[in-house]
Design an enzyme around this catalytic site. Structure first.
Site, short mmCIF file in Angstrom:
data_model
loop_
_atom_site.label_atom_id
_atom_site.label_comp_id
_atom_site.label_asym_id
_atom_site.label_seq_id
_atom_site.Cartn_x
_atom_site.Cartn_y
_atom_site.Cartn_z
N ASP A 95 0.87 -1.18 0.00
CA ASP A 95 0.00 0.00 0.00
C ASP A 95 0.91 1.23 0.00
O ASP A 95 1.51 1.56 1.02
CB ASP A 95 -0.89 0.02 1.24
CG ASP A 95 -1.91 -1.11 1.29
OD1 ASP A 95 -1.70 -2.13 0.61
OD2 ASP A 95 -2.90 -0.98 2.03
N LYS A 161 -6.86 3.45 -2.83
CA LYS A 161 -7.17 3.38 -1.40
C LYS A 161 -7.39 4.79 -0.88
O LYS A 161 -6.65 5.71 -1.22
CB LYS A 161 -6.02 2.69 -0.67
CG LYS A 161 -6.15 2.64 0.85
CD LYS A 161 -4.95 1.89 1.44
CE LYS A 161 -4.91 2.00 2.96
NZ LYS A 161 -3.76 1.27 3.54
N LYS A 191 -10.11 0.33 -1.85
CA LYS A 191 -9.95 0.04 -0.42
C LYS A 191 -10.29 1.28 0.39
O LYS A 191 -9.75 2.36 0.16
CB LYS A 191 -8.52 -0.40 -0.12
CG LYS A 191 -8.29 -0.70 1.37
CD LYS A 191 -6.89 -1.23 1.63
CE LYS A 191 -6.62 -1.37 3.12
NZ LYS A 191 -5.26 -1.89 3.40
#
Length: 226
Positions: A95, A161, A191
């Site tokens: 991430d 995300k 996400k």
């Protein structure tokens, strides 16, 4: 996802997260044990804790970690090397935080090249791109958020995300997830992370289009399902 998921269905969408700087190896071992008990998709820990998470999970648990965290203002090659080291240590998902300042300045080429450097360094590994949606919506506009999502897609990301969960601007919101879902059109995962503390929060974000949730309060969220 529309409607209320079962406990098992919701757990299977969760990255059970511990990114506090004061976390110890014992804390990570406890996180992994809880993750196994709850049946979550993965754990997400700081880069230095990846080996501990892998060891605690005996290699049978997906381990995500963060890169360029939490500011995103690291030099691109540093982000790439951080990602390479994390994967070598056993991380299965990365991430990364974008260059938020570049995005706010409208320098989308810089945002794209930053993502591409990490992408090329870890080909074949799931890459989630943290856009700090609350910052982009608060200091720019919806178009900027959509453009950054398009850039992430073009650069080879697997997910966009919402948030690090560490920025004072805030975390995930239904508005942001809706816009991000529209921008990527099902081609990438979305996400939601940051400030998701109840089952009501989680369900609203899933209904808005989130396909993964980053939770530090996983048990509380799951226990809140009626």
């Amino acid at each position: 996802m529309q409607g209320q998921p079962t406990r098992k269905q919701l757990a299977a969408l969760v990255d059970h997260t511990l990114l506090k700087s004061e976390a110890t190896h014992a804390d990570v071992a406890a996180l992994v044990a809880e993750a196994v008990e709850l049946g979550v998709y993965a754990v997400c820990v700081s880069p230095s804790m990846v080996p501990a998470a892998v060891e605690a999970g005996a290699g049978g648990l997906r381990v995500a970690t963060v890169v360029g965290f939490p500011s995103g203002e690291h030099v691109s090659i540093v982000k790439a090397q951080e990602a390479v080291q994390a994967v070598a240590s056993g991380a299965t998902e990365i991430d990364m935080v974008i260059a938020v300042g570049a995005a706010l300045a409208g320098d989308l080429d810089a945002v794209r090249s930053d993502i591409e450097m990490v992408r090329s360094a870890i080909a074949g590994v799931v890459l989630k791109v943290i856009v700090e949606s609350a910052v982009l919506l608060g200091q720019a506009n919806e178009r900027t958020l959509a453009e950054v999502c398009h850039v992430a897609e073009a650069a080879g990301a697997d997910f966009v995300k919402t948030s690090t969960g560490f920025h004072p601007a805030g975390g995930a919101s239904v508005r942001a997830v809706t816009l991000m879902t529209e921008a990527v059109g099902g081609r990438l995962g979305v996400k939601a992370s940051g400030g998701i503390r109840t089952a009501v929060d989680a369900i609203a974000l899933l209904d808005a289009g989130a396909t993964r949730l980053g939770l530090s309060s996983t048990r509380e969220v799951l226990d809140g399902l009626s």
